[in-house]
Enzyme design. Sequence first.
Site, PDB file in Angstrom:
ATOM      1  N   ARG A 181       0.841  -1.200   0.000  1.00 60.47           N
ATOM      2  CA  ARG A 181       0.000   0.000   0.000  1.00 60.47           C
ATOM      3  C   ARG A 181       0.877   1.251   0.000  1.00 60.47           C
ATOM      4  O   ARG A 181       0.593   2.214  -0.707  1.00 60.47           O
ATOM      5  CB  ARG A 181      -0.944   0.002   1.208  1.00 60.47           C
ATOM      6  CG  ARG A 181      -2.045  -1.034   1.130  1.00 60.47           C
ATOM      7  CD  ARG A 181      -3.010  -0.903   2.298  1.00 60.47           C
ATOM      8  NE  ARG A 181      -3.796   0.316   2.231  1.00 60.47           N
ATOM      9  CZ  ARG A 181      -4.518   0.800   3.236  1.00 60.47           C
ATOM     10  NH1 ARG A 181      -4.518   0.171   4.404  1.00 60.47           N
ATOM     11  NH2 ARG A 181      -5.208   1.906   3.099  1.00 60.47           N
ATOM     12  N   CYS A 240      -0.990   6.107   9.084  1.00 58.84           N
ATOM     13  CA  CYS A 240      -1.383   4.832   8.473  1.00 58.84           C
ATOM     14  C   CYS A 240      -2.486   5.153   7.467  1.00 58.84           C
ATOM     15  O   CYS A 240      -2.380   6.130   6.742  1.00 58.84           O
ATOM     16  CB  CYS A 240      -1.832   3.840   9.542  1.00 58.84           C
ATOM     17  SG  CYS A 240      -3.162   4.448  10.599  1.00 58.84           S
TER      18      CYS A 240
END
Length: 282
Positions: A181, A240
């Site tokens: 990611r 995050c």
Amino acid sequence: MTLKTTLIDVTTLAALPPDEVLIVDCRVDLADRTQGERSYLAGHLPGAVFADLAQDLSDLSRIPEGLGRHPLPSVAAFSAVLGRWGWKPGLQVVSYDAGPVALAAARLWWLLRLAGVQEVAVLDGGLAAWQAAGQPLETGSRPRAATKVALAYDARQVIVDHAALHAEPSSVLLDARAAVRYRGEVEPLDRAAGHVPGARNRPYSDNLLADGHFKSPAQLREEFTAVLGDTAPDQVVHMCGSGVTACYNLLAMEHAGLHGSRLYAPSWSGWVSDPARPVAKD
């Protein structure tokens, strides 16, 4: 009792008298918002209350403001949650997830620290470790006597304003998402794939041993230092996808003795809410 401020093991928790600890079940299923509470009612640590990530540890009404998928709850709302759970100053709090990874449990740990509460720890290994040790569970729900709570957040521990990220040239942004990611190879949740330019990557799963427990403080310190170099811990800002798993890295740094890092609460989902903000891929 010596109060715990980062992690607590099953043996230590099981030995605590019920009136000396507030245990909070933080299990969550991002694909099914009702699954966490259903799992809690079906079986949880004795005496535990339930924390809902969306309702208790976030304020989803603020998503349109560009604050990410899990905006922080107001301090008044969070104080009310603690009051509903019967929290009082000096009471040891222990949070746990299903295990081995403690995601929403780390979020609760960090929120309490943000509110000035130090007596909070995450159960190492979570519910999985508790059950593996043969410890009992209870079903249903037993509300605790409510208390009145009025706390205040320490604004120095959190960054909410996107522009403030690069206002301190010496700070390092540390992204806790999986490497695929971070590199922008996949993005299952947010508008765009990639990372904030200049951010470094430390996947939150790297904090665990093969048995699902946290690595030792010495090993964690060595690994974080390898990523951060000579950057002082108080110059590290965690992020995050939505400000939840980043708390896991923050917890790991504190456990390693690397004190004072902060959270970029909107995280990637907040950053990409504005298409004009730059995105890096590598």
